[in-house]
Structures are given as C-alpha cells and as structure tokens.
Design a protein around this motif. Structure first.
Motif, PDB file in Angstrom:
ATOM      1  N   ALA A   1       0.816  -1.214   0.000  1.00  0.00           N
ATOM      2  CA  ALA A   1       0.000   0.000   0.000  1.00  0.00           C
ATOM      3  C   ALA A   1       0.856   1.272   0.000  1.00  0.00           C
ATOM      4  O   ALA A   1       0.329   2.376  -0.097  1.00  0.00           O
ATOM      5  N   GLY A   2       2.170   1.114   0.155  1.00  0.00           N
ATOM      6  CA  GLY A   2       3.048   2.283   0.149  1.00  0.00           C
ATOM      7  C   GLY A   2       3.131   2.967   1.499  1.00  0.00           C
ATOM      8  O   GLY A   2       3.704   4.048   1.627  1.00  0.00           O
ATOM      9  N   ARG A   3       2.568   2.320   2.507  1.00  0.00           N
ATOM     10  CA  ARG A   3       2.672   2.909   3.847  1.00  0.00           C
ATOM     11  C   ARG A   3       4.120   2.734   4.325  1.00  0.00           C
ATOM     12  O   ARG A   3       4.708   3.653   4.884  1.00  0.00           O
ATOM     13  N   ILE A   4       4.629   1.543   4.083  1.00  0.00           N
ATOM     14  CA  ILE A   4       6.073   1.322   4.277  1.00  0.00           C
ATOM     15  C   ILE A   4       6.682   1.257   2.878  1.00  0.00           C
ATOM     16  O   ILE A   4       6.239   0.486   2.028  1.00  0.00           O
ATOM     17  N   ARG A   5       7.699   2.083   2.664  1.00  0.00           N
ATOM     18  CA  ARG A   5       8.289   2.166   1.322  1.00  0.00           C
ATOM     19  C   ARG A   5       9.158   0.938   1.013  1.00  0.00           C
ATOM     20  O   ARG A   5       9.208   0.443  -0.100  1.00  0.00           O
ATOM     21  N   GLY A   6       9.871   0.466   2.034  1.00  0.00           N
ATOM     22  CA  GLY A   6      10.747  -0.693   1.875  1.00  0.00           C
ATOM     23  C   GLY A   6      11.404  -1.000   3.213  1.00  0.00           C
ATOM     24  O   GLY A   6      11.061  -0.393   4.234  1.00  0.00           O
ATOM     25  N   VAL A   7      12.341  -1.933   3.204  1.00  0.00           N
ATOM     26  CA  VAL A   7      13.024  -2.317   4.441  1.00  0.00           C
ATOM     27  C   VAL A   7      14.534  -2.270   4.190  1.00  0.00           C
ATOM     28  O   VAL A   7      15.002  -2.756   3.156  1.00  0.00           O
ATOM     29  N   VAL A   8      15.282  -1.683   5.113  1.00  0.00           N
ATOM     30  CA  VAL A   8      16.745  -1.795   5.025  1.00  0.00           C
ATOM     31  C   VAL A   8      17.290  -2.448   6.294  1.00  0.00           C
ATOM     32  O   VAL A   8      16.782  -2.220   7.401  1.00  0.00           O
ATOM     33  N   GLY A   9      18.307  -3.266   6.090  1.00  0.00           N
ATOM     34  CA  GLY A   9      19.061  -3.800   7.219  1.00  0.00           C
ATOM     35  C   GLY A   9      20.297  -2.935   7.352  1.00  0.00           C
ATOM     36  O   GLY A   9      21.077  -2.826   6.405  1.00  0.00           O
ATOM     37  N   ILE A  10      20.459  -2.262   8.479  1.00  0.00           N
ATOM     38  CA  ILE A  10      21.707  -1.511   8.720  1.00  0.00           C
ATOM     39  C   ILE A  10      22.466  -2.287   9.788  1.00  0.00           C
ATOM     40  O   ILE A  10      22.018  -2.382  10.938  1.00  0.00           O
TER      41      ILE A  10
ATOM     42  N   ASP B   1       9.886   6.644   5.478  1.00  0.00           N
ATOM     43  CA  ASP B   1       8.995   5.493   5.612  1.00  0.00           C
ATOM     44  C   ASP B   1       9.656   4.156   5.305  1.00  0.00           C
ATOM     45  O   ASP B   1       8.997   3.199   4.883  1.00  0.00           O
ATOM     46  N   VAL B   2      10.963   4.091   5.516  1.00  0.00           N
ATOM     47  CA  VAL B   2      11.667   2.817   5.329  1.00  0.00           C
ATOM     48  C   VAL B   2      11.896   2.206   6.714  1.00  0.00           C
ATOM     49  O   VAL B   2      12.483   2.840   7.588  1.00  0.00           O
ATOM     50  N   LEU B   3      11.399   0.985   6.885  1.00  0.00           N
ATOM     51  CA  LEU B   3      11.602   0.284   8.161  1.00  0.00           C
ATOM     52  C   LEU B   3      13.056  -0.160   8.251  1.00  0.00           C
ATOM     53  O   LEU B   3      13.607  -0.692   7.286  1.00  0.00           O
ATOM     54  N   VAL B   4      13.671   0.041   9.425  1.00  0.00           N
ATOM     55  CA  VAL B   4      15.072  -0.340   9.614  1.00  0.00           C
ATOM     56  C   VAL B   4      15.144  -1.555  10.536  1.00  0.00           C
ATOM     57  O   VAL B   4      14.548  -1.559  11.613  1.00  0.00           O
ATOM     58  N   VAL B   5      15.843  -2.591  10.080  1.00  0.00           N
ATOM     59  CA  VAL B   5      16.135  -3.716  10.974  1.00  0.00           C
ATOM     60  C   VAL B   5      17.647  -3.734  11.181  1.00  0.00           C
ATOM     61  O   VAL B   5      18.390  -3.325  10.296  1.00  0.00           O
ATOM     62  N   SER B   6      18.076  -4.181  12.357  1.00  0.00           N
ATOM     63  CA  SER B   6      19.495  -4.045  12.648  1.00  0.00           C
ATOM     64  C   SER B   6      20.024  -5.162  13.537  1.00  0.00           C
ATOM     65  O   SER B   6      19.284  -5.769  14.316  1.00  0.00           O
ATOM     66  N   THR B   7      21.324  -5.399  13.414  1.00  0.00           N
ATOM     67  CA  THR B   7      22.011  -6.387  14.256  1.00  0.00           C
ATOM     68  C   THR B   7      23.394  -5.829  14.612  1.00  0.00           C
ATOM     69  O   THR B   7      23.793  -4.778  14.113  1.00  0.00           O
ATOM     70  N   GLY B   8      24.125  -6.571  15.413  1.00  0.00           N
ATOM     71  CA  GLY B   8      25.540  -6.292  15.687  1.00  0.00           C
ATOM     72  C   GLY B   8      25.773  -4.900  16.259  1.00  0.00           C
ATOM     73  O   GLY B   8      24.956  -4.365  17.016  1.00  0.00           O
ATOM     74  N   CYS B   9      26.897  -4.305  15.868  1.00  0.00           N
ATOM     75  CA  CYS B   9      27.247  -3.002  16.417  1.00  0.00           C
ATOM     76  C   CYS B   9      26.386  -1.889  15.815  1.00  0.00           C
ATOM     77  O   CYS B   9      26.296  -0.806  16.393  1.00  0.00           O
ATOM     78  N   GLY B  10      25.758  -2.135  14.670  1.00  0.00           N
ATOM     79  CA  GLY B  10      24.787  -1.179  14.122  1.00  0.00           C
ATOM     80  C   GLY B  10      23.628  -1.028  15.091  1.00  0.00           C
ATOM     81  O   GLY B  10      23.190   0.089  15.420  1.00  0.00           O
TER      82      GLY B  10
ATOM     83  N   ASN C   1       7.679  -4.760  -9.245  1.00  0.00           N
ATOM     84  CA  ASN C   1       6.604  -5.582  -8.677  1.00  0.00           C
ATOM     85  C   ASN C   1       5.216  -4.995  -8.930  1.00  0.00           C
ATOM     86  O   ASN C   1       4.222  -5.504  -8.415  1.00  0.00           O
ATOM     87  N   LYS C   2       5.200  -3.873  -9.645  1.00  0.00           N
ATOM     88  CA  LYS C   2       3.940  -3.167  -9.931  1.00  0.00           C
ATOM     89  C   LYS C   2       3.195  -2.804  -8.648  1.00  0.00           C
ATOM     90  O   LYS C   2       1.978  -2.885  -8.554  1.00  0.00           O
ATOM     91  N   LEU C   3       3.939  -2.399  -7.656  1.00  0.00           N
ATOM     92  CA  LEU C   3       3.313  -1.936  -6.407  1.00  0.00           C
ATOM     93  C   LEU C   3       2.942  -0.465  -6.576  1.00  0.00           C
ATOM     94  O   LEU C   3       3.482   0.224  -7.441  1.00  0.00           O
ATOM     95  N   LYS C   4       2.044  -0.031  -5.691  1.00  0.00           N
ATOM     96  CA  LYS C   4       1.638   1.368  -5.711  1.00  0.00           C
ATOM     97  C   LYS C   4       2.883   2.255  -5.598  1.00  0.00           C
ATOM     98  O   LYS C   4       3.776   1.984  -4.795  1.00  0.00           O
ATOM     99  N   LYS C   5       2.917   3.321  -6.404  1.00  0.00           N
ATOM    100  CA  LYS C   5       4.066   4.217  -6.340  1.00  0.00           C
ATOM    101  C   LYS C   5       4.139   4.842  -4.940  1.00  0.00           C
ATOM    102  O   LYS C   5       3.107   5.273  -4.410  1.00  0.00           O
ATOM    103  N   TYR C   6       5.313   4.876  -4.369  1.00  0.00           N
ATOM    104  CA  TYR C   6       5.436   5.454  -3.027  1.00  0.00           C
ATOM    105  C   TYR C   6       5.271   6.972  -3.069  1.00  0.00           C
ATOM    106  O   TYR C   6       5.960   7.665  -3.824  1.00  0.00           O
ATOM    107  N   GLU C   7       4.316   7.478  -2.287  1.00  0.00           N
ATOM    108  CA  GLU C   7       4.162   8.926  -2.120  1.00  0.00           C
ATOM    109  C   GLU C   7       3.950   9.180  -0.633  1.00  0.00           C
ATOM    110  O   GLU C   7       3.033   8.596  -0.049  1.00  0.00           O
ATOM    111  N   PRO C   8       4.787  10.021  -0.025  1.00  0.00           N
ATOM    112  CA  PRO C   8       4.671  10.220   1.425  1.00  0.00           C
ATOM    113  C   PRO C   8       3.258  10.652   1.817  1.00  0.00           C
ATOM    114  O   PRO C   8       2.694  11.564   1.207  1.00  0.00           O
ATOM    115  N   GLY C   9       2.700   9.986   2.797  1.00  0.00           N
ATOM    116  CA  GLY C   9       1.389  10.382   3.317  1.00  0.00           C
ATOM    117  C   GLY C   9       0.213   9.918   2.480  1.00  0.00           C
ATOM    118  O   GLY C   9      -0.934  10.113   2.868  1.00  0.00           O
ATOM    119  N   LYS C  10       0.475   9.304   1.326  1.00  0.00           N
ATOM    120  CA  LYS C  10      -0.642   8.814   0.505  1.00  0.00           C
ATOM    121  C   LYS C  10      -0.548   7.296   0.396  1.00  0.00           C
ATOM    122  O   LYS C  10       0.380   6.769  -0.223  1.00  0.00           O
TER     123      LYS C  10
END
Ligand code: NFS
Length: 655
Positions: free
Chosen positions: A433-442, A467-476, A625-634
């Motif tokens: 739905a574009g609520r979360i734009r994507g996920v990064v592992g830092i 709106d990118v969810l961050v997952v993390s491990t280690g010293c990050g 993936n033909k997902l909804k285009k990410y637009e902040p707040g929409k």
C-alpha cells in the motif's frame, strides 16, 4: 552529521575527550597515526607465498603487473576477497559448532547447567531437518538435532540442510550456478585451497566461489547458531533495557561480558542473581553485582534478559576507562588486543575464557561447559575480589538511554496479529500500500576511521523519515540503542507518516533490534517469509529491501554482505572497496554477480549517496513488482490488518 568528533555516541565522546586530557591512547588515535597501506587496502598486495609479498601497482597494473609467480592483479584481488570471506565464514561457523556441541551435551546431560528452554523452536527446527518428534523426549530430539548440525560441518557431498529454507526460485538459481554449499568446513577449506599459491587463477571462478563459501555462512553457520541459541536460551521477545557506557554502577561490582558465544555469558547472567554471589559482592563492600554487555555478547544477553549494553566494538577500551569495570570477560572475536594495555592503568581485570582466544597480560579462567555455572561463579568472585582495588580515577560517565530489543523473526510474526493470526501479511500489505516504502538492514561494525556511529545514525534517521523500516544487528544495533532510537517513541518523533502509523498500531520502534551478527540469518528468514506470504514477488531478489554495513571493518561483515548478495539482495558497504585495485574484479561484482544471482555489492563512502542509491533501488523494486508508487502520506487501503477480501482487492489493484 557532526564534524570533528570521534564518536556520535556522546557518552563515548566524553570518554575520548577525557582520555586525551589524560594522555591515554585509544583506537581513534591509532587510526589517525597509522594510515592504511594503500596497496593492501585496495586488494593489490599478494602475501600468500614467500616469494613476496608482491605489490601489484603502477598505472597499467591491471594489464601488466604480475607477482613473481605471474599472478595478475585481478587474480590477486579476487583471491584476497575470497580469503576474507572464508575467514569470516570460519569465525561464525566455528562459533556455531560450539553452540551445537553445547546443545548435544545439554541433551545428553554432560553439560548439566544447560537446559532446552524453547521446546517449540526445537520441534520446529527438527521439522526442518526431517527429524521425527512424535513421542520423543525433548532431550532425545535435541540430541538428534545437535548431531545433525554437527554433521553439517564435515558433510562432503550434497547440499547443506538449510538451503531448502530459501525460496524455491532462489535455490534453483544457486543450483544453476553450482554454488550450493556441500558442507560448511568443506567450503571454507576449499576456498583456502583455491587461494593457495598456484591453484585457482580465474577471477570469475574465485568470485563465484566467494558466493558459495558465504552461503555456507548465511544459510549454514549463522542460521545454525541462531537456532541453537534460541533452543538453549529461549527465542527473544522484546525487552526493555538501557544502553551506553553509563550503564556501569558506582556502588556495584561491574562485570562486562564481551565477545560472541553466549554460553558462558548466560551462566554469568544466572549466577549473578544468586544470593550467594550477591552476598559475596556485599562482603567485599559493594551493593551487588551489575552485569553489562559488550559487542555481540551484549546483543545476545540484551535480547533474552534485558541486560544493559555498554555498546559495540569501539566502546571496549572506553569501558575500561570509566574506571568502574572490575572485570571484562572475553571469549572470541572482536576483542581488541589494546584492552590489556588500557587495563594496566586501571584496576580492571581482563579475563580470557576460551583456549582459542588467550591474551598476554590477561588472567585466564578456562570455560568448561561441564561445570559452566561454577566457572561463572569463579569469575563473579574474581571480579568481586577486585572491587576493593577500585580507585577514584576514570571518566565516570553516567548518562544512559532506554532501548527496546529482542525482535526475533518469530516475534515479528507474532506481533502482526497475535498467536492465532500472526503472519507477515500486515507487513507485506503495508509495503504494497506504500505505507512502508521498503526495508533496510543496517548492520555491521564500527571502524575508528569513521566517527563512531555517525553514519549508522544518520542513515537510520533518514530512512525512517522516508517510511523505510530499519532492521538491525551487531554493532549497528548497538549504535541505534545508544542513540535512543530503539523505542516506540522514535516513531512519533522521527518516522514518516506511513511507517509511524504501522509502528503505532503495533507499538514497535521504527528500528528493530534483531540481535547479534549471527542473527543476520533472522533477516534471511524474514525475507523468505515475506516472499512466501505473497504479493512482493517470488524471490528475495524481488523485495524492496537493501542491506547496508556503513562502518564495517571485520572479515565477518564481508562474509555477511556476500551471502546477502548471493541471496539476491543489493548490498552497500561504506568505506573504500577492498577490491578497488582491479577493474576486472569490480566488474564481476557490479555486472556478473547481479546477472547470475540478482544481488550486487557497492562500496560507497558518501552517506548521501548511500541514501540515494538505496531509495532508488527500493523504488525500482516497487516498480518491478507493480506496487503502488510510493508517495509520502498517501497510502492504499487504510488498515494494518486486512481481511481476505480486502487483500484480494488490493492485490488486484496492484497488478
Ligand atoms: Ni559483527 Fe559482533 Fe561488532 Fe563487527 Fe564485531 S562485534 S559479529 S564483527 S565489530 S558488528
């Protein structure tokens, strides 16, 4: 980002400044004095035989330079890379082997202080390994699980067992290119053999082998270690705790557990709450025993017991400089030789516990799983005996930050709907739905050539704003904990509107602490579950996810980065590239790897460029993936938990 500081961890910075005033040296000073050798740093130095070391430099080095044996620059650079990956894989996997043996001895009763705490996870793992569980005791199942894991290290033929945990399409890609690991030790040994003088002399072949060796790490050593640790000590659930070097207590015996294997640390956690130990500490004039963690051991005991973390790799010397550490207990990996030198100035005892990792000028108390708790008690008493030697010297920092850690993939599944409806559906839906734009592992280390935590923190804040969810491990993860970002409040304060909504609905921080570096395997499992949940493609390579290690330094980090590439992920490392010297090798990782396995590895120093490339990659995957285009707040559909009908509607809309 702040300039002219050594650390963005403000408590660490306070100690660094204090140390400077006292004339004490730290890794930050040594990094300034000792610049990296530009030849070795870029991969152009060959020192694998004694005709050299040969330095392959010069304006036309790529074409014309050669070592005494005739090895060209691309061969030397690729060999160096493969060796680093093999070493990193060896470290994680040898740790995993020790964990598997502890499980075996816990099952047979030879290590009586250990028990099988998470039977549900044991059964799940047994199921993956095709081990029957019906009408069997947990010890019986655990014995077979441990023996199966142990056999995986020396397996000579076939495929390592956990390969089948990856999405089907991914497995086929690995099979197609012949990079499915046979056995863990076998791949490490073969990687070392290939890089020995006069064996593999094809950079492409060497770099493809690096992918294979790294898979033995990610879907082997790291994943085994995570699973066995969960079985023995419990699968993590969120825990509230505190972070920073200020976690040490003025009136208690402070013991720092530092290193990587959580077995002894778990015993010290247990023993430190025993009345006998507390009374002993009191008899020495202290008010109790205060246990704190450092590096990945910190992550392990924080995730399972809420033990406060004093931080990651670059905080170890500084922890001694607080003047408050009665003992720093170390086992293996990421232990700076410098800590014994710093400890000479203070009363701190450095205690080594593994026959694999001894240090000059340290006290050695050998860990023995057959009498683990007794060893733990001996260590606590040794630290307590040292309390009387504490002086008033030291930086004596006190500030701490709150942290919530303990997001295992099992808990992430559970938190999205509870025991009955738990799944990755809400996360996938929020991404669709574009609520979360994507996920990064830092993830990854600190490196004193960069202001500690500065890039970690800068990137993480920018990503959650976007709106990118961050997952993390280690010293990050330690970095975000110390910065105070790993609390649900961070979502209100810093996250973009879509991510904020999701975090508020579930009550989670926008940066999730997934554990130690071996727990990067949890990210592989999460990625696989996201694929299996549907709607985001049929392979890990299709997900709008990126892996980043902006302040890395360890060979282990390189092994991790490489197994994410092999798993189809775009990976960005900070700093210069260790293969910078050879354009042939750079081209392999830029073009050949993506073509064959879908993942790519870039080395980018500029944090702004890291953000640009990451968001571009995420948006690119959304488009593919033909997902909804990410637009902040929409956003698309306005809910976090969707009904089946809504899901179908949404999926149709996304097609
Ligand atoms: Ni990972 Fe853990 Fe830290 Fe780097 Fe070292 S502690 S295993 S290697 S420095 S993140």
């Amino acid at each position: 980002m702040e300039k002219n500081i050594k650390s963005a961890d403000l408590v660490a910075e306070e100690i660094i400044v204090w140390a400077k005033e006292q004339g004490m040296e730290t890794a930050f000073d040594r990094a300034e004095k000792l610049k990296p050798c530009p030849i070795g740093h870029t991969g152009a130095c060959c020192k694998i035989c004694f005709m050299g070391p040969c330095r392959l430099v010069g304006p036309d080095a790529e074409e014309n330079a050669a070592g005494v044996c005739g090895a060209t620059l691309p061969v030397v650079t690729a060999r160096n890379y493969l060796r680093m990956v093999a070493a990193g894989t060896a470290a994680h996997s040898d740790h995993a082997r020790d964990m598997a043996y502890t499980l075996l001895e816990a099952a047979t009763g030879e290590a009586p202080d250990f028990e099988i705490k998470d039977v549900e996870k044991l059964k799940k793992v047994a199921g993956i390994l095709d081990i029957p569980v019906e009408d069997r005791s947990k010890e019986d199942i655990a014995k077979e699980v441990a023996e199966t894991f142990i056999a995986q290290f020396g397996q000579q033929k076939g495929e390592i067992a956990y390969i089948k945990r990856a999405p089907k399409k991914r497995q086929e890609i690995w099979r197609k290119w012949g990079i499915v690991p046979r056995g863990i030790d076998r791949e490490i040994a073969e990687g070392m053999h290939r890089t020995n003088m006069g064996v593999d002399q094809d950079p492409e072949n060497l770099m493809m082998n690096a992918l294979k060796v790294s898979l033995a790490d990610g879907w082997g050593g790291c994943m085994f270690s995570t699973d066995v640790t969960d079985i023995l000590f419990g699968t993590p659930k969120p825990q509230k705790s505190t972070a920073s070097l200020g976690v040490m207590k003025e009136d208690e015996v402070n013991i720092i557990v530092h290193g990587h294997e959580p077995t002894l640390a778990e015993m010290i956690v247990d023993a430190s709450t025993e009345k006998e130990m507390i009374d002993y500490a009191k008899s020495k004039g202290a008010n109790g025993v205060n246990l704190v963690g450092m590096c990945c051991t910190a992550n392990e005991v924080l995730m399972r017991h809420g033990i406060p973390t004093a931080g990651g790799f670059l905080n170890q010397e500084l922890s001694v400089m607080t003047g408050l550490a009665e003992a720093i207990i170390v086992d293996v990996q990421c232990i700076m030789p410098a800590i014994t030198k710093v400890a000479e100035t203070f009363h701190t005892k450095v205690i080594t516990t593994s026959h694999k990792g001894k240090m000059m000028n340290a006290q050695h108390i050998q860990y023995d799983e057959h009498r683990a708790k007794d060893v733990a008690r001996e260590i606590i008493k040794t630290a307590a005996d040292n309390y009387k030697n504490r002086t008033t010297g030291g930086s004596r920092v006190t500030a701490t930050t709150p942290v919530v850690a303990g997001f295992s993939h099992e808990y992430i599944n559970y938190m999205q709907g509870g025991s009955y409806r738990g799944s990755f559906r809400p996360l996938n839906d929020a991404i669709m739905a574009g609520r979360i734009r994507g996920v990064v592992g830092i993830v990854g280390c600190n490196n004193p050539r960069i202001a500690q935590d500065s890039i970690h923190n800068y990137l993480a804040v920018e990503f959650i704003k976007n709106d990118v969810l961050v997952v993390s491990t280690g010293c990050g993860a330690a970095s975000f904990g110390k910065a105070g970002y790993m609390t649900p409040e961070t979502a209100y304060e810093l996250a973009g509107p879509g991510l904020r909504e999701v975090c508020e609905a579930i009550g989670i921080p926008p940066m999730l602490h997934l554990g130690a570096c071996v727990d990067n395997s949890r990210i592989l499992t999460i990625a696989t579950q996201m694929v299996e949940e549907g709607g985001l493609g049929d392979d890990i390579a299709d997900l709008p996810c990126v892996g980043i290690a902006p302040e890395w330094m360890s060979e282990k980090a390189l092994a991790i980065g490489t197994y994410f590439v092999a798993s189809g992920v775009y990976v960005i490392f900070g700093s210069e590239s260790p293969v910078e010297a050879s354009s042939v090798v750079k081209d392999i990782k830029k073009s050949l790897w993506p073509e064959r396995v879908g993942g790519k590895l870039d080395f980018i120093q500029d944090p702004k460029e890291i953000i640009e490339k990451t968001l571009k990659a995420i948006d690119g995957k959304r488009e593919e993936n033909k997902l909804k285009k990410y637009e902040p707040g929409k956003f698309g559909a306005e809910r976090v938990l969707l009904s089946m009908a809504d899901r179908r509607k949404l999926e149709k809309a996304g097609q």
